[in-house]
Scaffold this active site. Structure first.
Site, PDB file in Angstrom:
ATOM      1  N   SER A 241     -12.264  46.618   0.029  1.00 33.03           N
ATOM      2  CA  SER A 241     -13.339  47.284  -0.440  1.00 33.03           C
ATOM      3  C   SER A 241     -12.879  48.250  -1.425  1.00 33.03           C
ATOM      4  CB  SER A 241     -14.295  47.861   0.822  1.00 33.03           C
ATOM      5  OG  SER A 241     -13.277  48.925   1.396  1.00 33.03           O
ATOM      6  N   CYS A 327      -3.411  48.875  13.631  1.00 34.62           N
ATOM      7  CA  CYS A 327      -2.549  50.029  13.523  1.00 34.62           C
ATOM      8  C   CYS A 327      -3.162  51.280  14.057  1.00 34.62           C
ATOM      9  CB  CYS A 327      -2.323  50.164  11.982  1.00 34.62           C
ATOM     10  SG  CYS A 327      -3.656  50.662  11.167  1.00 34.62           S
TER      11      CYS A 327
HETATM   12  N1  SAH Z   1      -2.928  44.865   4.754  1.00 35.00           N
HETATM   13  C1  SAH Z   1      -2.295  46.091   3.696  1.00 35.00           C
HETATM   14  C2  SAH Z   1      -2.735  47.206   4.495  1.00 35.00           C
HETATM   15  C3  SAH Z   1      -4.090  47.380   4.770  1.00 35.00           C
HETATM   16  S1  SAH Z   1      -4.856  49.211   4.775  1.00 35.00           S
HETATM   17  C4  SAH Z   1      -0.948  45.795   3.720  1.00 35.00           C
HETATM   18  O1  SAH Z   1      -0.416  45.049   4.494  1.00 35.00           O
HETATM   19  O2  SAH Z   1      -0.239  46.457   2.942  1.00 35.00           O
HETATM   20  C5  SAH Z   1      -6.446  48.871   4.995  1.00 35.00           C
HETATM   21  C6  SAH Z   1      -7.101  48.314   3.843  1.00 35.00           C
HETATM   22  O3  SAH Z   1      -8.573  48.054   4.319  1.00 35.00           O
HETATM   23  C7  SAH Z   1      -7.399  49.467   2.940  1.00 35.00           C
HETATM   24  O4  SAH Z   1      -7.080  48.982   1.713  1.00 35.00           O
HETATM   25  C8  SAH Z   1      -8.979  49.838   2.709  1.00 35.00           C
HETATM   26  O5  SAH Z   1      -9.577  50.025   1.217  1.00 35.00           O
HETATM   27  C9  SAH Z   1      -9.725  48.312   3.184  1.00 35.00           C
HETATM   28  N2  SAH Z   1     -10.970  48.460   3.953  1.00 35.00           N
HETATM   29  C10 SAH Z   1     -11.128  49.464   4.839  1.00 35.00           C
HETATM   30  N3  SAH Z   1     -12.449  49.152   5.362  1.00 35.00           N
HETATM   31  C11 SAH Z   1     -12.883  48.054   4.746  1.00 35.00           C
HETATM   32  C12 SAH Z   1     -13.860  46.941   4.666  1.00 35.00           C
HETATM   33  N4  SAH Z   1     -14.998  47.229   5.662  1.00 35.00           N
HETATM   34  N5  SAH Z   1     -13.830  45.946   4.086  1.00 35.00           N
HETATM   35  C13 SAH Z   1     -12.757  45.699   3.169  1.00 35.00           C
HETATM   36  N6  SAH Z   1     -11.703  46.502   2.878  1.00 35.00           N
HETATM   37  C14 SAH Z   1     -11.737  47.502   3.874  1.00 35.00           C
END
Ligand code: SAH
Length: 383
Positions: A241, A327
């Site tokens: 997002s 996490c």
């Molecule tokens: N998978 C990544 C870390 C994810 S951190 C890695 O391995 O490096 C979590 C992410 O989820 C963030 O980038 C945040 O912007 C996104 N996020 C949070 N809520 C969301 C939603 N409802 N839909 C899409 N993305 C979301």
């Protein structure tokens, strides 16, 4: 000079003997007469010693045990613990957590290395008051080109510390470093936490081996999973997002000559749309932000984990693969697996756990503090 002493209540003494390093304010019978940041002696009501701890007057977690010898000088001992943590990571790759706070006996201190850059957090008064010594020590021992302080955290306020984000060495916060077969660009001041997530790096690489066919990486952030899977030759749709995160993903992709389809969307909505459209995938990754940020949020978080996992199972083709993570420190491994299990049952799939993973060895879990086992990842095969 007599050393400051904190006397614990019976409950506090029992908890300390049980091994947990944190002592809450309510478990202190008599507070130490010492400034925040001091290392104090712990005693029970009868005066028996319970080790040493870092004092933080403003924090609800007022004392945190530090494994110093009874007569060891606190400042020298702090650096000894830093050295020991670094020595344990001597064989680690260039992007590594060098110090993992309580788990390394250094409450509040996180030190991450991103190639030639180092980024740190000092989120207790004990860690913050010894910051200069630690920075000088790290500079001498590792010769980094840049050192960043990332105390821009909610926790700084809880500990009575300033919200503080700046370079302590060097003048460019951007570093490039190898992550597996890829080159990654980190921004030590602008990236999340200390500049990037190091805790999933080994899972990203395992995902590249595990993935099959068409891949969907949900909550991709800067594409950690997506780009490793793309490097293994898979077509990948990466969803987040956050537009800035996806821009950085595009930068990493270009730097490494990879193509990933980046989609700015809410994962909850998108999975519903895909289900309606009958879209299917061979591999789906779910790595959401922590849904349970406190104990009260465990129930709604469990429902949210179940929902996305159920939707993912429904979108998987026969023989499909799901990589699913949590996490949330407050979500237990059992609780998380129960949510995924219940999703598989509702989807009517026969699912096998192939790998049960956590953070890599540079993020050790403290055996006596289960909440340090915050990262749970399941690599699931549908048969
Ligand atoms: N998978 C990544 C870390 C994810 S951190 C890695 O391995 O490096 C979590 C992410 O989820 C963030 O980038 C945040 O912007 C996104 N996020 C949070 N809520 C969301 C939603 N409802 N839909 C899409 N993305 C979301």
């Amino acid at each position: 000079m007599t050393r400051p002493v904190a006397t614990l209540t019976r409950k506090g003494a029992r908890r300390r003997r049980g091994g947990h390093p944190w002592i809450y304010r309510s478990d202190i019978a008599r507070a130490p007469e010492a400034p925040s940041g001091a290392i104090v002696d712990l005693r029970d009501a009868s005066g028996r010693g319970l080790g040493r701890a870092a004092w933080s007057e403003k924090s609800l977690i007022s004392l945190r045990a530090v494994p110093l010898a009874p007569d060891e000088d606190a400042d020298a001992g702090w650096l000894r613990l830093v050295d020991a943590a670094l020595d344990r990571r001597a064989q680690r790759p260039p992007c590594t957590r060098l110090v993992n706070a309580d788990a390394d006996g250094l409450p509040g201190l996180v030190i991450d290395r991103f190639g030639a850059g180092v980024s740190l957090q000092a989120l207790t008064p004990a860690a913050f008051s010894r910051l200069d010594a630690v920075v000088a020590h790290i500079a001498a021992r590792l010769s980094p080109t840049v050192i960043a302080l990332r105390n821009d955290s909610r926790i700084a306020g809880l500990e009575g510390l300033p919200d503080d984000k700046r370079l302590l060495l060097g003048d460019d916060a951007r570093v490039e470093a190898p992550v597996g077969a890829l080159t990654w660009a980190f921004d030590l001041l602008e990236g999340q936490k200390t500049g990037g997530f190091l805790d999933q790096l080994e899972n990203h690489r395992l995902a590249a081996e595990f993935a099959r066919g068409d891949c969907l990486d949900c909550f991709t952030y800067e594409g950690g999973f997506a780009l490793q899977m793309a490097a293994a030759g898979r077509p990948v749709i990466a969803v987040d997002s956050s537009a800035p995160a996806l821009e950085r993903l595009a930068g990493h992709a270009a730097r490494n000559g990879l193509a990933v389809e980046a989609l700015e969307a809410n994962v909850f909505d998108l999975l519903r749309v895909y289900e309606r459209e009958g879209r299917t995938f061979d591999t789906i990754v779910l790595d959401p932000p922590p849904f349970a940020r406190n104990r009260k949020a465990i129930e709604p978080a469990t429902r949210a984990y179940k929902e996305i996992n159920l939707r993912a199972f429904k979108l998987l083709r026969p023989g499909g693969r799901l990589i699913t993570a949590s996490c949330s420190a407050h979500m237990s491994r059992n609780g998380f697996e129960a949510a995924v299990l219940s999703a598989a049952a509702d989807a009517g799939v026969w699912a096998q756990i192939i790998h049960r993973r956590g953070a890599p060895p540079d993020h050790p879990v403290l055996l006596t503090a289960p909440e340090t086992d915050y990262l749970k990842a399941l690599f699931v095969q549908v048969v």
